[in-house]
Design a protein around this motif. Structure first.
Motif, PDB file in Angstrom:
ATOM      1  N   MET A  47       0.860  -1.116  -0.046  1.00 44.55           N
ATOM      2  CA  MET A  47       0.053  -0.067   0.074  1.00 44.55           C
ATOM      3  C   MET A  47       0.807   1.312  -0.004  1.00 44.55           C
ATOM      4  O   MET A  47       0.688   2.174  -0.919  1.00 44.55           O
ATOM      5  N   TRP A  48       2.028   1.289   0.959  1.00 45.92           N
ATOM      6  CA  TRP A  48       2.595   2.522   1.026  1.00 45.92           C
ATOM      7  C   TRP A  48       3.579   2.893  -0.187  1.00 45.92           C
ATOM      8  O   TRP A  48       3.729   4.077  -0.644  1.00 45.92           O
ATOM      9  N   ARG A  49       4.215   1.711  -0.569  1.00 43.68           N
ATOM     10  CA  ARG A  49       5.028   1.896  -1.948  1.00 43.68           C
ATOM     11  C   ARG A  49       4.288   2.381  -3.075  1.00 43.68           C
ATOM     12  O   ARG A  49       4.585   3.245  -3.796  1.00 43.68           O
ATOM     13  N   GLU A  50       2.862   1.826  -3.270  1.00 44.82           N
ATOM     14  CA  GLU A  50       2.055   2.056  -4.374  1.00 44.82           C
ATOM     15  C   GLU A  50       1.593   3.631  -3.952  1.00 44.82           C
ATOM     16  O   GLU A  50       1.727   4.256  -5.032  1.00 44.82           O
ATOM     17  N   LEU A  51       1.534   4.061  -2.920  1.00 42.87           N
ATOM     18  CA  LEU A  51       1.007   5.380  -2.826  1.00 42.87           C
ATOM     19  C   LEU A  51       2.148   6.273  -2.969  1.00 42.87           C
ATOM     20  O   LEU A  51       1.893   7.296  -3.761  1.00 42.87           O
ATOM     21  N   THR A  52       3.231   6.149  -2.639  1.00 42.54           N
ATOM     22  CA  THR A  52       4.357   7.233  -2.847  1.00 42.54           C
ATOM     23  C   THR A  52       4.781   7.178  -4.341  1.00 42.54           C
ATOM     24  O   THR A  52       5.304   8.123  -4.634  1.00 42.54           O
ATOM     25  N   GLU A  53       4.464   5.934  -4.967  1.00 41.16           N
ATOM     26  CA  GLU A  53       4.953   5.896  -6.551  1.00 41.16           C
ATOM     27  C   GLU A  53       4.058   6.607  -7.207  1.00 41.16           C
ATOM     28  O   GLU A  53       4.378   6.965  -8.620  1.00 41.16           O
ATOM     29  N   GLN A  54       2.950   7.376  -6.889  1.00 43.48           N
ATOM     30  CA  GLN A  54       1.929   7.950  -7.941  1.00 43.48           C
ATOM     31  C   GLN A  54       2.391   9.307  -7.761  1.00 43.48           C
ATOM     32  O   GLN A  54       1.822  10.150  -8.730  1.00 43.48           O
ATOM     33  N   PRO A  90      -3.064   8.664  16.044  1.00 43.64           N
ATOM     34  CA  PRO A  90      -2.555   8.731  14.620  1.00 43.64           C
ATOM     35  C   PRO A  90      -2.357   9.696  13.887  1.00 43.64           C
ATOM     36  O   PRO A  90      -1.687  10.049  12.984  1.00 43.64           O
ATOM     37  N   ASP A  91      -2.556  10.876  14.777  1.00 42.63           N
ATOM     38  CA  ASP A  91      -2.381  12.394  13.995  1.00 42.63           C
ATOM     39  C   ASP A  91      -0.784  12.761  13.728  1.00 42.63           C
ATOM     40  O   ASP A  91      -0.075  12.153  14.761  1.00 42.63           O
ATOM     41  N   VAL A  92      -0.705  13.695  12.855  1.00 46.32           N
ATOM     42  CA  VAL A  92       0.773  13.961  12.518  1.00 46.32           C
ATOM     43  C   VAL A  92       0.823  15.436  12.994  1.00 46.32           C
ATOM     44  O   VAL A  92      -0.041  16.530  12.423  1.00 46.32           O
ATOM     45  N   ARG A 100       4.365  23.148  18.615  1.00 48.81           N
ATOM     46  CA  ARG A 100       3.981  21.720  18.007  1.00 48.81           C
ATOM     47  C   ARG A 100       2.607  21.876  17.565  1.00 48.81           C
ATOM     48  O   ARG A 100       1.482  22.249  18.513  1.00 48.81           O
ATOM     49  N   THR A 101       2.107  21.755  16.359  1.00 52.36           N
ATOM     50  CA  THR A 101       1.115  22.227  15.831  1.00 52.36           C
ATOM     51  C   THR A 101       0.556  20.937  14.977  1.00 52.36           C
ATOM     52  O   THR A 101       1.194  20.411  14.197  1.00 52.36           O
ATOM     53  N   TRP A 102      -0.758  20.677  15.195  1.00 53.05           N
ATOM     54  CA  TRP A 102      -1.329  19.554  14.246  1.00 53.05           C
ATOM     55  C   TRP A 102      -1.363  20.025  12.964  1.00 53.05           C
ATOM     56  O   TRP A 102      -1.608  21.129  12.467  1.00 53.05           O
ATOM     57  N   VAL A 103      -1.031  18.981  11.995  1.00 55.08           N
ATOM     58  CA  VAL A 103      -1.050  19.189  10.746  1.00 55.08           C
ATOM     59  C   VAL A 103      -2.097  18.323   9.926  1.00 55.08           C
ATOM     60  O   VAL A 103      -2.930  18.870   9.113  1.00 55.08           O
ATOM     61  N   VAL A 104      -2.236  16.954  10.064  1.00 59.93           N
ATOM     62  CA  VAL A 104      -3.182  16.211   9.412  1.00 59.93           C
ATOM     63  C   VAL A 104      -3.533  14.867  10.352  1.00 59.93           C
ATOM     64  O   VAL A 104      -2.955  14.612  11.345  1.00 59.93           O
ATOM     65  N   ALA A 105      -4.700  14.302  10.196  1.00 58.65           N
ATOM     66  CA  ALA A 105      -5.070  13.298  11.100  1.00 58.65           C
ATOM     67  C   ALA A 105      -4.568  12.011  11.056  1.00 58.65           C
ATOM     68  O   ALA A 105      -4.481  11.196  11.896  1.00 58.65           O
ATOM     69  N   ASP A 106      -3.657  11.748   9.945  1.00 62.04           N
ATOM     70  CA  ASP A 106      -2.980  10.235   9.951  1.00 62.04           C
ATOM     71  C   ASP A 106      -1.670  10.480   8.725  1.00 62.04           C
ATOM     72  O   ASP A 106      -1.697  11.411   7.970  1.00 62.04           O
ATOM     73  N   LEU A 107      -0.970   9.423   8.774  1.00 57.12           N
ATOM     74  CA  LEU A 107       0.345   9.220   7.998  1.00 57.12           C
ATOM     75  C   LEU A 107      -0.163   9.302   6.339  1.00 57.12           C
ATOM     76  O   LEU A 107       0.458  10.010   5.631  1.00 57.12           O
ATOM     77  N   GLU A 108      -1.000   8.491   6.191  1.00 57.51           N
ATOM     78  CA  GLU A 108      -1.661   8.401   4.636  1.00 57.51           C
ATOM     79  C   GLU A 108      -1.966   9.999   4.132  1.00 57.51           C
ATOM     80  O   GLU A 108      -1.391  10.528   3.260  1.00 57.51           O
ATOM     81  N   GLN A 109      -2.860  10.881   4.839  1.00 51.53           N
ATOM     82  CA  GLN A 109      -2.877  12.358   4.569  1.00 51.53           C
ATOM     83  C   GLN A 109      -1.658  12.907   4.451  1.00 51.53           C
ATOM     84  O   GLN A 109      -1.476  13.822   3.627  1.00 51.53           O
ATOM     85  N   TYR A 110      -0.674  12.728   5.429  1.00 50.84           N
ATOM     86  CA  TYR A 110       0.422  13.212   5.678  1.00 50.84           C
ATOM     87  C   TYR A 110       1.413  13.083   4.365  1.00 50.84           C
ATOM     88  O   TYR A 110       1.807  14.027   3.444  1.00 50.84           O
TER      89      TYR A 110
END
Length: 143
Positions: free
Chosen positions: A1-8, A107-109, A119-129
């Protein structure tokens, strides 16, 4: 999943997979377990570098070294609030670093701003990041 996401994304270089032993050693070094999404990403691609050469997600060795330094450096301790509740895993190429909150684990980043120690909230999870970091040009995409 992660490799495929980054290769987009054009120009993104996912690293070679980390081994289970690499991650067990990292968890031992940190004294805490890795957030599940980060663990899964590292097992698929041990780090992610964007088209500008920014380490959007560090490899396991860098995660260990950077977090150890931030948690034990006396000079950093006198300048900033404690970092023990954070697990840094990437940066923007300009000094700010991204982290999960590990106490309590969530899970938040968040982004740590090196100039003002916020220290500031950016996104809800690693995928959104990853989607946001890899699809926006410039080091301040999260502002």
């Amino acid at each position: 999943m992660w490799r495929e996401l980054t290769e987009q994304f054009d120009g993104v270089e996912p690293g070679h997979p980390a081994t289970e032993q690499d991650l067990l050693d990292l968890e031992l070094q940190l004294g805490q377990t890795l957030p599940t999404p980060l663990r899964e990403l590292l097992l698929e691609c041990n780090g992610v570098v964007d088209e500008d050469g920014t380490d959007v997600v560090w490899n396991a060795a860098h995660i260990g070294l950077n977090n150890a330094e931030f948690r034990t450096s006396e000079s950093l301790r006198t300048l900033y609030m404690p970092f023990d509740a954070l697990m840094f895993f990437g940066d923007n190429g300009g000094g700010d670093q991204f982290a999960f909150v590990c106490t309590p684990q969530r899970p938040d980043v968040f982004v740590w701003d090196h100039e003002n120690d916020s220290r500031t909230w950016v996104v809800a999870d690693l995928e959104q990041y990853l989607h946001r970091a890899l699809s926006h040009a410039g080091e301040d995409w999260y502002r």
